[in-house]
Design an enzyme around this catalytic site. Structure first.
Site, PDB file in Angstrom:
ATOM      1  N   GLU A   1       1.772  -0.309 -16.092  1.00 63.64           N
ATOM      2  CA  GLU A   1       2.578   0.717 -15.606  1.00 63.64           C
ATOM      3  C   GLU A   1       4.177   0.278 -15.026  1.00 63.64           C
ATOM      4  O   GLU A   1       3.743  -1.006 -14.464  1.00 63.64           O
ATOM      5  CB  GLU A   1       2.310   0.939 -14.374  1.00 63.64           C
ATOM      6  CG  GLU A   1       0.342   1.749 -14.602  1.00 63.64           C
ATOM      7  CD  GLU A   1      -0.353   2.585 -13.254  1.00 63.64           C
ATOM      8  OE1 GLU A   1      -0.967   3.392 -13.747  1.00 63.64           O
ATOM      9  OE2 GLU A   1      -0.498   1.835 -12.268  1.00 63.64           O
TER      10      GLU A   1
ATOM     11  N   CYS B   1      10.050  -0.701 -10.809  1.00 63.65           N
ATOM     12  CA  CYS B   1       9.316  -2.311 -10.704  1.00 63.65           C
ATOM     13  C   CYS B   1       8.358  -2.419 -11.785  1.00 63.65           C
ATOM     14  O   CYS B   1       8.061  -0.946 -12.720  1.00 63.65           O
ATOM     15  CB  CYS B   1       8.290  -1.614  -9.844  1.00 63.65           C
ATOM     16  SG  CYS B   1       6.982  -2.839  -9.229  1.00 63.65           S
TER      17      CYS B   1
ATOM     18  N   CYS C   1      -4.331  -8.697 -14.161  1.00 65.71           N
ATOM     19  CA  CYS C   1      -3.984 -10.310 -13.509  1.00 65.71           C
ATOM     20  C   CYS C   1      -5.353 -11.175 -13.160  1.00 65.71           C
ATOM     21  O   CYS C   1      -6.311  -9.972 -11.932  1.00 65.71           O
ATOM     22  CB  CYS C   1      -2.755  -9.853 -11.821  1.00 65.71           C
ATOM     23  SG  CYS C   1      -2.373 -10.472 -10.740  1.00 65.71           S
TER      24      CYS C   1
ATOM     25  N   CYS D   1      -5.227  -5.969  -4.225  1.00 70.84           N
ATOM     26  CA  CYS D   1      -4.920  -5.543  -5.289  1.00 70.84           C
ATOM     27  C   CYS D   1      -5.162  -4.639  -5.742  1.00 70.84           C
ATOM     28  O   CYS D   1      -6.161  -5.259  -6.468  1.00 70.84           O
ATOM     29  CB  CYS D   1      -3.710  -6.675  -5.604  1.00 70.84           C
ATOM     30  SG  CYS D   1      -2.647  -5.910  -7.327  1.00 70.84           S
TER      31      CYS D   1
ATOM     32  N   SER E   1       8.170 -11.489  -7.649  1.00 68.43           N
ATOM     33  CA  SER E   1       7.630 -11.519  -6.488  1.00 68.43           C
ATOM     34  C   SER E   1       6.789 -12.212  -7.448  1.00 68.43           C
ATOM     35  O   SER E   1       6.096 -12.461  -7.972  1.00 68.43           O
ATOM     36  CB  SER E   1       6.823 -10.248  -6.525  1.00 68.43           C
ATOM     37  OG  SER E   1       6.033 -10.523  -5.258  1.00 68.43           O
TER      38      SER E   1
ATOM     39  N   CYS F   1       2.936   0.690  -3.401  1.00 69.57           N
ATOM     40  CA  CYS F   1       2.262  -1.159  -3.956  1.00 69.57           C
ATOM     41  C   CYS F   1       1.159  -1.619  -3.970  1.00 69.57           C
ATOM     42  O   CYS F   1       0.074  -0.672  -3.022  1.00 69.57           O
ATOM     43  CB  CYS F   1       3.403  -1.825  -2.730  1.00 69.57           C
ATOM     44  SG  CYS F   1       3.073  -3.157  -2.956  1.00 69.57           S
TER      45      CYS F   1
END
Length: 389
Positions: A93, A106, A113, A120, A204, A350
């Site tokens: 995304e 973003c 991940c 998250c 980040s 987020c």
């Protein structure tokens, strides 16, 4: 058969080398870059100032393609989210956040991940693979020209740039996909591509210490660190990576990075979790952490209201608690902002970027089984309990 080269995979130096292999002079690489990254052109026949012989070579040896768009949603607040196909049953995304004075994109760097931060949703689906350079920069390429098309803005340097800032804060840990991420960063910064300032590109990380040092040497941009805890014990429970790179090492790496960074501070991101990391004591511990004598880290804090999802077992701190927490930091002289939640009605906020990543670790299946067992054997099933002898 000749394997075709996706020109989105090449940074400026690599494109010069590629043109050299075709028997072309270096200035052709700059022309190509401008056509691709400034005008959004993928059709070589439309690159009118290139020699026809070069266009013919490119037509049989190269192509320009970003990941295909599966879906495109716009939130009530103007936030826009694209779901992109990266093959093998995986999608990532990309989110555009419009504001009055800037437009921020973003970007994702991995399908899934491996860091598995507790708060998250992406990490709960496991890790599939790293994205290629073309898949990373392709998100910027696609979004910039799609936004221009939507608004009727002409391509090229004369048209108003839609994306003024980029944050590598989408799916994945950028520093665990280092080389492709840095190559994409170099394209973002190049004047013949997107020409973004280093101050307007932010990476980040959850704290991959050796790669923070490597980034400082190879392509220093603004750095944001997902901190989320004021002590190692708490951070270990929220971010498993902390067990490998504890806070003392992370703070030292942040301080070293500032010698090369385009900004004179590190941004610390802090997800506000009710009853977990949001007490006054937690705030005071954070102040002590970044003001530790001899290890002071000039910084600002970005407090992020948690976006709950069922598998986390966590709740968002209420607004009064977040404001009180922020006040303690500000009273200590630390610049502190509270992130406005954007795009949560389309799961673009987020921590919500879960995409449609193959669940290779079968997290969803195992959590469903656990729920079934708890229903059958009671809520204490699976918990470690202290038994008195």
């Amino acid at each position: 058969m000749t394997t075709l080269t996706n020109l989105l995979d090449l940074d400026p130096a690599q494109l010069v080398a590629y043109c050299g292999e075709l028997g072309e002079k270096p200035f052709r690489a700059k022309q190509l870059q401008r056509w691709i990254h400034q005008f959004g052109v993928a059709d070589f026949t439309a690159m009118t100032d290139l020699a026809k012989s070069l266009r013919d070579k490119l037509a049989t040896r190269a192509f320009v393609a970003a990941p295909a768009v599966i879906s495109d949603h716009t939130s009530t607040d103007g936030t826009r989210k694209w779901l992109l196909d990266v093959g093998q049953g995986n999608a990532v995304e990309t989110v555009f956040i419009p504001e009055e004075t800037r437009g921020t994109l973003c970007i994702s760097t991995q399908a899934g991940c491996a860091v598995n931060c507790r708060f998250c949703s992406t990490g709960k689906q496991g890790f599939s693979r790293n994205l290629t350079v073309g898949e990373i920069i392709g998100q910027l390429w696609m979004a910039e020209f799609e936004l221009r098309k939507t608004k009727g803005v002409e391509p090229g340097p004369k048209g108003e740039r839609q994306i003024t800032n980029v944050v590598m804060m989408g799916m994945g840990e950028p520093l665990l996909n280092f080389e492709p991420t840095v190559t994409a960063l170099k394209l973002m910064l190049d004047d013949n591509a997107y020409g973004l300032s280093r101050r307007r590109v932010t990476l980040s990380t959850s704290g991959v210490v050796p790669m923070i040092d490597k980034l400082a040497q190879e392509c220093p941009v603004a750095l944001a660190v997902s901190l989320h805890a004021s002590s190692d014990a708490l951070r270990d429970s929220l971010i498993p990576l902390n067990k490998k790179y504890p806070l003392v090492e992370l703070m030292a790496a942040c301080k070293r990075y500032l010698e090369y960074a385009p900004r004179d501070f590190i941004t610390f991101e802090y997800c506000m979790l009710a009853g977990v990391n949001d007490t006054d004591d937690n705030a005071r511990e954070l102040i002590a952490l970044v003001r530790s004598k001899g290890r002071e880290v000039p910084c600002k804090f970005n407090l992020i209201p948690f976006n709950p999802f069922p598998e986390s077992g966590l709740l968002r701190s209420d607004n009064a608690r977040i404001k009180a927490f922020a006040q303690i930091l500000m009273d200590a002289g630390i610049v502190t902002t509270i992130r406005k939640t954007r795009g949560d009605d389309i799961d673009a906020a987020c921590g919500q970027l879960a995409g449609e990543v193959q669940d290779r670790t079968r997290v969803q299946e195992r959590m469903q089984k656990m729920a079934e067992y708890k229903n059958k054997f009671g809520q204490d099933f699976g918990r470690i309990v202290e038994v008195s002898r």
